[in-house]
Structure formats: C-alpha cells, structure tokens
Design a protein around this motif. Sequence first.
Motif, PDB file in Angstrom:
ATOM      1  N   GLN A 286       0.831  -1.210   0.000  1.00 47.36           N
ATOM      2  CA  GLN A 286       0.000   0.000   0.000  1.00 47.36           C
ATOM      3  C   GLN A 286       0.864   1.258   0.000  1.00 47.36           C
ATOM      4  OE1 GLN A 286      -2.715  -0.156   3.305  1.00 47.36           O
ATOM      5  NE2 GLN A 286      -3.914  -1.813   2.395  1.00 47.36           N
ATOM      6  N   LEU A 287       1.888   1.218   0.834  1.00 48.38           N
ATOM      7  CA  LEU A 287       2.785   2.376   0.940  1.00 48.38           C
ATOM      8  C   LEU A 287       3.447   2.653  -0.406  1.00 48.38           C
ATOM      9  CD1 LEU A 287       4.320   4.395   2.862  1.00 48.38           C
ATOM     10  CD2 LEU A 287       6.070   2.640   3.060  1.00 48.38           C
ATOM     11  N   SER A 288       3.923   1.585  -1.016  1.00 55.34           N
ATOM     12  CA  SER A 288       4.616   1.706  -2.274  1.00 55.34           C
ATOM     13  C   SER A 288       3.695   2.283  -3.349  1.00 55.34           C
ATOM     14  CB  SER A 288       5.132   0.320  -2.689  1.00 55.34           C
ATOM     15  OG  SER A 288       5.780   0.401  -3.905  1.00 55.34           O
ATOM     16  N   TYR A 291       2.445   6.165  -2.556  1.00 55.21           N
ATOM     17  CA  TYR A 291       3.425   7.250  -2.722  1.00 55.21           C
ATOM     18  C   TYR A 291       4.357   7.024  -3.908  1.00 55.21           C
ATOM     19  CZ  TYR A 291       1.535   8.602   1.722  1.00 55.21           C
ATOM     20  OH  TYR A 291       0.659   8.971   2.697  1.00 55.21           O
ATOM     21  N   ASN A 292       4.080   5.927  -4.621  1.00 51.51           N
ATOM     22  CA  ASN A 292       4.874   5.605  -5.794  1.00 51.51           C
ATOM     23  C   ASN A 292       6.383   5.599  -5.482  1.00 51.51           C
ATOM     24  OD1 ASN A 292       5.316   4.921  -8.451  1.00 51.51           O
ATOM     25  ND2 ASN A 292       5.387   7.063  -9.146  1.00 51.51           N
ATOM     26  N   ILE A 293       6.736   4.890  -4.419  1.00 53.63           N
ATOM     27  CA  ILE A 293       8.166   4.807  -4.073  1.00 53.63           C
ATOM     28  C   ILE A 293       8.606   3.345  -4.017  1.00 53.63           C
ATOM     29  CG2 ILE A 293       8.481   6.982  -2.833  1.00 53.63           C
ATOM     30  CD1 ILE A 293       7.797   5.540  -0.251  1.00 53.63           C
ATOM     31  N   ASP A 294       9.894   3.144  -4.253  1.00 56.10           N
ATOM     32  CA  ASP A 294      10.466   1.800  -4.161  1.00 56.10           C
ATOM     33  C   ASP A 294      10.958   1.567  -2.744  1.00 56.10           C
ATOM     34  OD1 ASP A 294      10.059   1.209  -6.829  1.00 56.10           O
ATOM     35  OD2 ASP A 294      11.925   2.234  -7.408  1.00 56.10           O
ATOM     36  N   MET A 313      10.369  -5.487  10.989  1.00 55.11           N
ATOM     37  CA  MET A 313      10.875  -5.395   9.641  1.00 55.11           C
ATOM     38  C   MET A 313      11.721  -4.143   9.551  1.00 55.11           C
ATOM     39  SD  MET A 313       8.669  -5.151   6.133  1.00 55.11           S
ATOM     40  CE  MET A 313       7.966  -6.771   6.192  1.00 55.11           C
ATOM     41  N   ARG A 314      12.838  -4.275   8.879  1.00 54.91           N
ATOM     42  CA  ARG A 314      13.674  -3.090   8.645  1.00 54.91           C
ATOM     43  C   ARG A 314      13.584  -2.765   7.157  1.00 54.91           C
ATOM     44  NH1 ARG A 314      19.151  -2.717  11.767  1.00 54.91           N
ATOM     45  NH2 ARG A 314      17.647  -1.935  13.270  1.00 54.91           N
ATOM     46  N   ILE A 315      13.124  -1.568   6.839  1.00 50.97           N
ATOM     47  CA  ILE A 315      12.980  -1.201   5.430  1.00 50.97           C
ATOM     48  C   ILE A 315      13.763   0.074   5.126  1.00 50.97           C
ATOM     49  CG2 ILE A 315      10.687  -2.263   5.191  1.00 50.97           C
ATOM     50  CD1 ILE A 315       9.486   0.556   5.354  1.00 50.97           C
ATOM     51  N   GLU A 316      14.009   0.242   3.860  1.00 52.20           N
ATOM     52  CA  GLU A 316      14.722   1.436   3.424  1.00 52.20           C
ATOM     53  C   GLU A 316      13.843   2.212   2.454  1.00 52.20           C
ATOM     54  OE1 GLU A 316      18.666   0.681   1.867  1.00 52.20           O
ATOM     55  OE2 GLU A 316      18.417   2.417   0.554  1.00 52.20           O
ATOM     56  N   LEU A 317      13.707   3.500   2.718  1.00 45.56           N
ATOM     57  CA  LEU A 317      12.954   4.385   1.836  1.00 45.56           C
ATOM     58  C   LEU A 317      13.953   5.264   1.108  1.00 45.56           C
ATOM     59  CD1 LEU A 317      10.330   5.492   4.530  1.00 45.56           C
ATOM     60  CD2 LEU A 317      10.049   3.704   2.810  1.00 45.56           C
ATOM     61  N   VAL A 326       5.962  12.075   5.309  1.00 44.35           N
ATOM     62  CA  VAL A 326       4.587  11.691   4.982  1.00 44.35           C
ATOM     63  C   VAL A 326       4.420  10.155   4.927  1.00 44.35           C
ATOM     64  CG1 VAL A 326       2.714  11.893   3.293  1.00 44.35           C
ATOM     65  CG2 VAL A 326       4.071  13.904   3.905  1.00 44.35           C
ATOM     66  N   PRO A 327       5.276   9.439   4.196  1.00 43.76           N
ATOM     67  CA  PRO A 327       5.158   7.972   4.224  1.00 43.76           C
ATOM     68  C   PRO A 327       5.267   7.383   5.637  1.00 43.76           C
ATOM     69  CG  PRO A 327       6.647   8.643   2.466  1.00 43.76           C
ATOM     70  CD  PRO A 327       6.278   9.890   3.217  1.00 43.76           C
TER      71      PRO A 327
END
Length: 360
Positions: A286-288, A291-294, A313-317, A326-327
């Motif tokens: 949903q996040l991806s 906000y159209n981000i990888d 979970m560890r994620i990288e924006l 905002v994300p």
Amino acid sequence: MITTTDLTKVYRSRGREVTALDGVDLHVREGEVYGVVGQSGAGKSTLIRCVNLLERPTSGTVSVAGQDLTALAGRGQGAPPSGSWGRAGSALRQARSRIGMVFQHFNLLSSRTVRDNVELPLEILGVSGKERTRKALELLELVGLADKAKAYPAQLSGGQKQRVGIARALAGDPKVLLSDEATSALDPETTRSILQLLRELNEQLGLTVLLITHEMDVVKTICDSAALMRDGRIVESGKVSELLATPGSELAQELFPVGGVPSGEDRTVVDLTFQGEAATKPVISQLSRTYNIDISILGAAMDTVGGHQVGRMRIELPGRFEENVVPIGFLREQGLQVDVAAIADGPGANPTPLLKEGAK
Ligand SMILES: Nc1ncnc2c1ncn2[C@@H]1O[C@H](COP(=O)(O)OP(=O)(O)OP(=O)(O)O)[C@@H](O)[C@H]1O
Ligand SMILES: [Mg+2]
C-alpha cells in the motif's frame, strides 16, 4: 511473586573477589513465565540460586510470594553457625519447599526408582509413606510418565528424565518453579515437548516459572517476560511483546534479527514493529503504491509470541528523512510502530536509534 531488591553476590575464593550479581532488581509477576538470558558468566545461575537461597546473597533482599526469604535466612556469609538453624531454619526450609527447581542435568538419584525420586522431597518434609506414594503417582501422571514409576533413571531418555525432574520439583506444591537450562541437554524436539509441559503447568496450576536459557527460541515460545543480564546486572527487562516494540532493544534484535543499518547519503532506514491486526495487513505494498516509491526490505522476522502474531521489519525508503515524513506518518496511521533506525550522514555513519515515537 518474585522480587529481588538491589541483590548483590560477591564470591570470594583464594583471595580473589568475583562480583556475580551487582544490584539486581527483578520483578516476576504471579502466573508468568519469565526468561533470563545472557552470556556465559553473566550471573544467571547465581541469580536463580539466590532466589531460593541455595546461594546466600551478599546484600539485598529476595522475596517470594510476599515472604522475605533473606530475613528468614539471617544475614551474613556462608552457613550459619551450627545449632543456629532453630525456628528460622525451619521457616526457611518450609518456604523453600514451596519453590521447585529443575536442573540441566536432572540431578536424579540413580539408585532410586522414578517414583522414589519424586518422593524424595516429600520424605524430607516428613510426609507419610502412603501419602508420598499417592502424590508421586499423581505427579508422574501429570508429567505423562505414569507407566515409568518403577523404572530407574538409567532406563529413561533425556526428556523423560527431565519430566521426572519436573515432577520432583512439583512435589511440595510450589507456587514458583525455577529452571536453570532445563532443556539445554535435550534435542530440539524434546525441548519443545518439555517447554510445552512447562507452559501447561503454568496454565493449569497457575505456576510462576522463572527460567534461564541461552536459546532465544525458548523465550519466543513460552516466555511472557524476559530479562537480559550482563556482568551481574539486568540491562533490559520487560514483557516480550513490549520489548519487541522498543527501539534499540537488544533482546528484540536477538529475538527478531533484522540486520544492520547500511550507511549512505540518501536513504532512510526505519524499523517497523507489527502487532495484532497490523501484522496481517499488506501495508508495504500500500505504501509503495500510494506514494509511488520503491521500498527495500533489509530484513524481517515474523513469529507468534504468547499466541499473538508479531514481527519486525527493517525497510529502506529512498531519500532523506525530511522527504519521508509523509510515508512514515502513513505507516503509523496503519497501526505500526515506526522507529527511524538511522539517518545516515555519510559513509560509516553510526547506526544509533534516534526517535521513539508514535503508535502503540
Ligand atoms: N562458587 C563460585 N565461586 C566463585 N566464583 C563463582 C562461583 N559461582 C559462580 N562464580 C562466578 O560468578 C560469575 C557468574 O557465574 P554464573 O554461574 O552465575 O553465570 P551464568 O550466567 O549462569 O553462566 P553460564 O551461562 O555459563 O551458566 C562467573 O564469573 C563465575 O565464574
Ligand atoms: Mg549458569
């Protein structure tokens, strides 16, 4: 159920002093399974032996079920002078009989049958022969060994020996069961069945269990709360589910390893903690999409703790923290705990947790 206050233990041998416990405040609630973890030499066994006064603390107090055991034991080092046990001694013996203990190497008497091993603590308490036998058979039934009453320890498997050890520990109808690495001599499957038994006893008898382990899996499988010991101190403690949501928690990282934090200019690394409903939502996709981000997943771990689905979970924006406000807000709105693991400020930046905020 178990409280220690500023507990210290200093061993003195051959002119050398070892501080095995250095101001330990432990709080174990009634009816919980509480795990103590830590490296070899951290003081775990010393702590558990001080809880039932097998080892006499150098200072501080231990109380179990509201009773101050240190007061019953009297002050000072080592054994009391002969003849001084008197009433205090028997009061301590009585109190101790309400604390069961199981050991890594079972400590069964090889010359006695299984039933006689279980009867041993009752003999010491002066319970009559008939009553002892009744109780021992009842306990063997409880641990699933009714058919082995007449066998000798040498005829049993490791798991069966530990069941005898547990039955013996329950002979005095304890409120508290202490376990020092009770499963570390057992294979994984037997370990699971013994843990299952401890959990059942905890639930059926309302038994409070304090256990030492070096296996994080044990903590995950049966512990409600846990403490991490280092150099004679408790450095972290709390409910397992709360520790998981604590940024920078070493125990959480041990339980649910999500990897290191890579360094770099334009990246934001965040740790997500999922609990309950949030654990099952497709939040990342949903996040991806929104906000159209990888998003890169750097590490993730999911499991069931105390019957609840939890995970980290560890994620990288992509981009700097300021660009990701905002994300991150979106993730928090979804009921996730979000902690910024690191804001990289150049190669080799130190991965220190910076923020603690947001959804609980
Ligand atoms: N009887 C003793 N005399 C002297 N020093 C001791 C004694 N028992 C333990 N120690 C020391 O106290 C410290 C804590 O020991 P303890 O056995 O409590 O550690 P532990 O956390 O249980 O370790 P392990 O995981 O190896 O069982 C260690 O430095 C140990 O050498
Ligand atoms: Mg030990």
